[in-house]
Design a protein around this motif. Sequence first.
Motif, short mmCIF file in Angstrom:
data_model
loop_
_atom_site.label_atom_id
_atom_site.label_comp_id
_atom_site.label_asym_id
_atom_site.label_seq_id
_atom_site.Cartn_x
_atom_site.Cartn_y
_atom_site.Cartn_z
N THR A 253 0.83 -1.17 0.13
CA THR A 253 0.15 0.25 -0.03
C THR A 253 1.28 0.73 0.42
OG1 THR A 253 -1.61 -1.52 1.07
CG2 THR A 253 -1.39 1.30 1.34
N TRP A 254 2.22 1.42 1.00
CA TRP A 254 3.50 2.02 0.49
C TRP A 254 3.56 2.72 -0.59
CZ3 TRP A 254 7.86 2.33 -0.43
CH2 TRP A 254 8.87 3.59 0.35
N LEU A 255 3.65 1.75 -0.97
CA LEU A 255 4.16 1.49 -2.37
C LEU A 255 2.95 2.20 -3.61
CD1 LEU A 255 6.89 -2.01 -3.04
CD2 LEU A 255 7.48 0.94 -2.97
N LEU A 256 2.07 1.67 -3.67
CA LEU A 256 1.02 2.25 -4.32
C LEU A 256 1.15 3.45 -3.92
CD1 LEU A 256 -1.30 -0.77 -4.20
CD2 LEU A 256 0.15 -0.38 -6.24
N SER A 257 1.01 4.09 -3.03
CA SER A 257 0.85 5.48 -2.85
C SER A 257 2.33 6.32 -3.07
CB SER A 257 0.42 5.83 -1.39
OG SER A 257 -0.80 5.43 -0.72
N LEU A 258 3.31 5.93 -2.99
CA LEU A 258 4.24 6.26 -3.62
C LEU A 258 4.26 6.77 -4.71
CD1 LEU A 258 7.29 7.78 -2.53
CD2 LEU A 258 7.57 5.15 -2.63
N PHE A 259 4.03 5.68 -5.25
CA PHE A 259 4.01 5.74 -6.95
C PHE A 259 2.68 6.63 -7.71
CE2 PHE A 259 5.66 0.70 -7.24
CZ PHE A 259 6.66 1.80 -7.16
N GLN A 260 2.22 7.05 -6.85
CA GLN A 260 0.43 7.69 -7.39
C GLN A 260 1.47 8.84 -7.20
OE1 GLN A 260 -2.94 6.91 -5.26
NE2 GLN A 260 -4.32 8.00 -6.19
N GLU A 261 2.18 9.03 -6.07
CA GLU A 261 2.21 10.07 -6.04
C GLU A 261 3.33 11.32 -7.27
OE1 GLU A 261 4.10 13.14 -2.14
OE2 GLU A 261 5.34 11.17 -2.56
N LEU A 262 4.08 10.16 -7.83
CA LEU A 262 5.01 10.33 -9.08
C LEU A 262 4.66 10.17 -9.61
CD1 LEU A 262 8.31 7.90 -7.49
CD2 LEU A 262 7.78 10.31 -7.09
N GLN A 263 3.23 10.48 -9.67
CA GLN A 263 2.54 10.49 -11.12
C GLN A 263 2.88 9.35 -11.91
OE1 GLN A 263 0.25 12.90 -12.30
NE2 GLN A 263 0.45 12.87 -9.93
N VAL A 264 3.49 7.66 -11.37
CA VAL A 264 3.80 6.62 -12.08
C VAL A 264 2.74 5.17 -12.18
CG1 VAL A 264 4.69 4.53 -11.92
CG2 VAL A 264 6.52 6.49 -11.70
N LYS A 265 1.84 5.49 -13.13
CA LYS A 265 0.51 4.06 -13.65
C LYS A 265 1.04 2.70 -13.51
CE LYS A 265 -2.25 7.92 -13.79
NZ LYS A 265 -3.77 8.78 -14.41
N SER A 266 0.17 2.19 -13.17
CA SER A 266 0.62 0.45 -13.56
C SER A 266 -0.54 -0.31 -13.59
CB SER A 266 0.97 -0.33 -12.23
OG SER A 266 0.74 -1.48 -12.57
N ASP A 267 -0.79 -0.95 -14.83
CA ASP A 267 -2.07 -1.60 -15.65
C ASP A 267 -2.59 -2.82 -14.26
OD1 ASP A 267 -2.32 0.55 -17.35
OD2 ASP A 267 -1.39 -0.68 -19.30
N ASP A 268 -2.01 -3.45 -13.79
CA ASP A 268 -1.70 -4.61 -13.33
C ASP A 268 -1.72 -4.35 -11.77
OD1 ASP A 268 -1.22 -5.59 -15.63
OD2 ASP A 268 0.96 -5.50 -15.34
N THR A 269 -3.02 -4.85 -11.02
CA THR A 269 -2.81 -5.06 -9.32
C THR A 269 -1.92 -5.83 -9.10
OG1 THR A 269 -5.74 -4.30 -9.96
CG2 THR A 269 -4.44 -5.77 -7.80
N PRO A 270 -1.19 -5.01 -7.92
CA PRO A 270 -0.08 -6.30 -7.38
C PRO A 270 -0.72 -7.14 -6.31
CG PRO A 270 -0.30 -3.66 -6.80
CD PRO A 270 -1.12 -3.82 -7.71
N ILE A 271 0.09 -8.48 -6.32
CA ILE A 271 -0.18 -9.84 -6.29
C ILE A 271 0.68 -10.04 -4.08
CG2 ILE A 271 -0.58 -12.23 -6.70
CD1 ILE A 271 -0.58 -11.73 -9.34
N VAL A 272 0.40 -10.13 -3.53
CA VAL A 272 0.73 -10.81 -2.52
C VAL A 272 0.52 -12.13 -2.42
CG1 VAL A 272 1.12 -11.17 -0.34
CG2 VAL A 272 0.73 -8.57 -0.87
N TRP A 273 1.70 -13.35 -2.58
CA TRP A 273 1.62 -14.63 -2.89
C TRP A 273 1.80 -14.82 -1.28
CZ3 TRP A 273 -0.97 -16.67 -6.58
CH2 TRP A 273 -0.65 -15.89 -8.13
N CYS A 274 1.31 -15.69 -0.78
CA CYS A 274 1.34 -16.82 0.29
C CYS A 274 1.10 -17.84 0.40
CB CYS A 274 0.43 -15.89 1.12
SG CYS A 274 0.23 -17.19 2.45
N ASP A 275 2.30 -18.46 1.07
CA ASP A 275 2.14 -20.05 0.61
C ASP A 275 1.17 -21.67 1.56
OD1 ASP A 275 3.55 -20.38 2.57
OD2 ASP A 275 4.88 -20.99 2.69
#
Length: 353
Positions: A253-275
């Motif tokens: 969430t912190w990374l997404l907020s930072l990227f948004q502030e930097l005007q960097v957009k990604s088309d992919d939704t981040p995935i957290v993989w857990c075993d």
Amino acid sequence: MQQPLGYVKCDSNGTPFVCHLKKALYRLRQALRAWFEKLKQFLISIGFVGSNFDASLFVRIKSGSTFYVLVYVDDIIITRSLTIVIDWFVRLLNDKFLLKDMGDLHYFLGIEVTHSSESQHLCQKKYIRDILDQCSMTDAKSVHTLMVSSSTMSKDDGECLEDPIEYRSLAGELQYVILTQPDIAYAVNRVCQFMHNPTTVYMVALKRSCSICMALLSLGFFFVHLLDCLWLDMSMPTGTKYRSLAGATNEVTWLLSLFQELQVKSDDTPIVWCDNSSAVAVAANPMLNSKFKHVELDMFFVREKVADGSVLVGEVPTCDQVADVFTKPLSVTSFTRFRNLLQVFPVGKMGEC
């Protein structure tokens, strides 16, 4: 601050005057804070805004032009979308402060930067060579894995080092290498658990980490690609695993907020993989609340992020758990496979990523 000898002035009562500083002197404790505040006020005066997510980052977005300034004490990195804005900023900065323009970014705080047509690639080749020189390992043989997968280590193994300074210094320097070589993180963090009373056995393990650094050098430059997913390994009870899942989601969430502030957009939704299937189920199913009453309520914000589509939580088989690189010693095959999945490659393979 006392007056210099030979030039002491006093008031009518004979009390010596003190110096009133017009600016903070270099090496005083308050100097760094005073310098940063002065630079910050200057940047704000010309249209920059301090980042809400990184205190050392300043952003200026005007007329379709995006400008970033990253500050580390008196070392500054600047980047922009228009070249002409760089020249304008350097002139303004030079009028206000005495500066030295080092040109394109190639080396910063021990990290080397190489440029391609699409991106920049980071490595610490020179920094690693300096470490090897320091511990007389420039001619040492390289190894393929950091630790033997079947080994167990105890604080009582081996004899205590007479002088632990070298051990602690080397461990600290290898911690910095993790920035661009996350695959050595487990071994380095393992030996750092015994900084208070290092033994000869742990010095051998520490120097093995240096040996794999030698292997990394033989491959040339490396870069770390920021993935659109996070691998999470949690060999612990389900409740504790879910807490770790919440911590990982917080970082995303912190990374997404930072990227948004930097005007960097990604088309992919981040995935957290857990075993762990239980932790994944709890993240997506609010009906399982009754089984997790012992987990603090603030941990369940993961469900909110999954529900609003900010983050996806997926289950990964243990045999494909890339995060094992960070949590346990592995065989050569598994170590190499997971390192490649972490997107840590020689520059020669960049086009294959």
